[in-house]
Design an enzyme around this catalytic site. Sequence first.
Site, PDB file in Angstrom:
ATOM      1  N   CYS A   9       0.601  -1.203   0.031  1.00  0.00           N
ATOM      2  CA  CYS A   9       0.157   0.023  -0.053  1.00  0.00           C
ATOM      3  C   CYS A   9       0.856   1.202   0.053  1.00  0.00           C
ATOM      4  O   CYS A   9       0.473   2.515  -0.410  1.00  0.00           O
ATOM      5  CB  CYS A   9      -0.941  -0.103   1.023  1.00  0.00           C
ATOM      6  SG  CYS A   9      -0.218   0.343   2.873  1.00  0.00           S
TER       7      CYS A   9
ATOM      8  N   ASP B  91       2.453   2.606   2.400  1.00  0.00           N
ATOM      9  CA  ASP B  91       2.995   3.166   3.792  1.00  0.00           C
ATOM     10  C   ASP B  91       3.922   2.571   4.641  1.00  0.00           C
ATOM     11  O   ASP B  91       3.672   1.438   4.830  1.00  0.00           O
ATOM     12  CB  ASP B  91       1.733   3.545   4.666  1.00  0.00           C
ATOM     13  CG  ASP B  91       0.499   4.502   3.672  1.00  0.00           C
ATOM     14  OD1 ASP B  91       0.873   5.240   3.068  1.00  0.00           O
ATOM     15  OD2 ASP B  91      -0.801   4.089   3.993  1.00  0.00           O
TER      16      ASP B  91
ATOM     17  N   CYS C 220       1.321   8.453   2.222  1.00  0.00           N
ATOM     18  CA  CYS C 220       0.545   9.749   1.616  1.00  0.00           C
ATOM     19  C   CYS C 220       0.307  10.959   2.935  1.00  0.00           C
ATOM     20  O   CYS C 220       1.093  10.597   3.930  1.00  0.00           O
ATOM     21  CB  CYS C 220      -0.985   9.036   1.578  1.00  0.00           C
ATOM     22  SG  CYS C 220      -1.612   8.467   3.087  1.00  0.00           S
TER      23      CYS C 220
ATOM     24  N   CYS D 289      -3.645   4.510   8.555  1.00  0.00           N
ATOM     25  CA  CYS D 289      -2.561   5.421   8.888  1.00  0.00           C
ATOM     26  C   CYS D 289      -2.318   5.607  10.170  1.00  0.00           C
ATOM     27  O   CYS D 289      -1.129   5.581  10.882  1.00  0.00           O
ATOM     28  CB  CYS D 289      -2.501   6.778   8.063  1.00  0.00           C
ATOM     29  SG  CYS D 289      -2.603   6.599   6.176  1.00  0.00           S
TER      30      CYS D 289
END
Length: 149
Positions: free
Chosen positions: A34, A36, A60, A104
């Site tokens: 992904c 992250d 992000c 996140c």
Amino acid sequence: MQYSAKVMDHFTNPRNVGEIENASGVGTVGNAKCGDIMRVYLDIDEGGFIKDVKFKTFGCGAAVATSSMATELIKGKHINEALKLTNRSVMDALDGLPSIKVHCSVLAEEAVRAALWDYADKNGIKIDGLEKPADDIHDSHHEDLHEED
């Protein structure tokens, strides 16, 4: 996707970015699939207080903002207080996150826990309530998050 003013502030002006040379504890979590990946560095004194904390995040804007806020929430705290950091407390401090970005905040919580685990491992101590971090944080917590939605 709507972000709060606090998320935008921490994304555009992240606090505590960087590395700590000879850190007391370093924790890296994430999932390359992904994109992250978070790394947290802790400088912990003899009394168990976090003198300094830094982070590096590849991801992000929400990943950067949650990393920044997590470091702000634990800086100067005792390791037992830092252990109480949750993804919910990070999201609350940021005035929320879009549901698709909740993971996140989980990564930020788990990066702090991974750094605490490294600190405990290096010093041969046990921190009550601290469990060994999972190898793949994102996938293991993503299912849990969807169940809470």
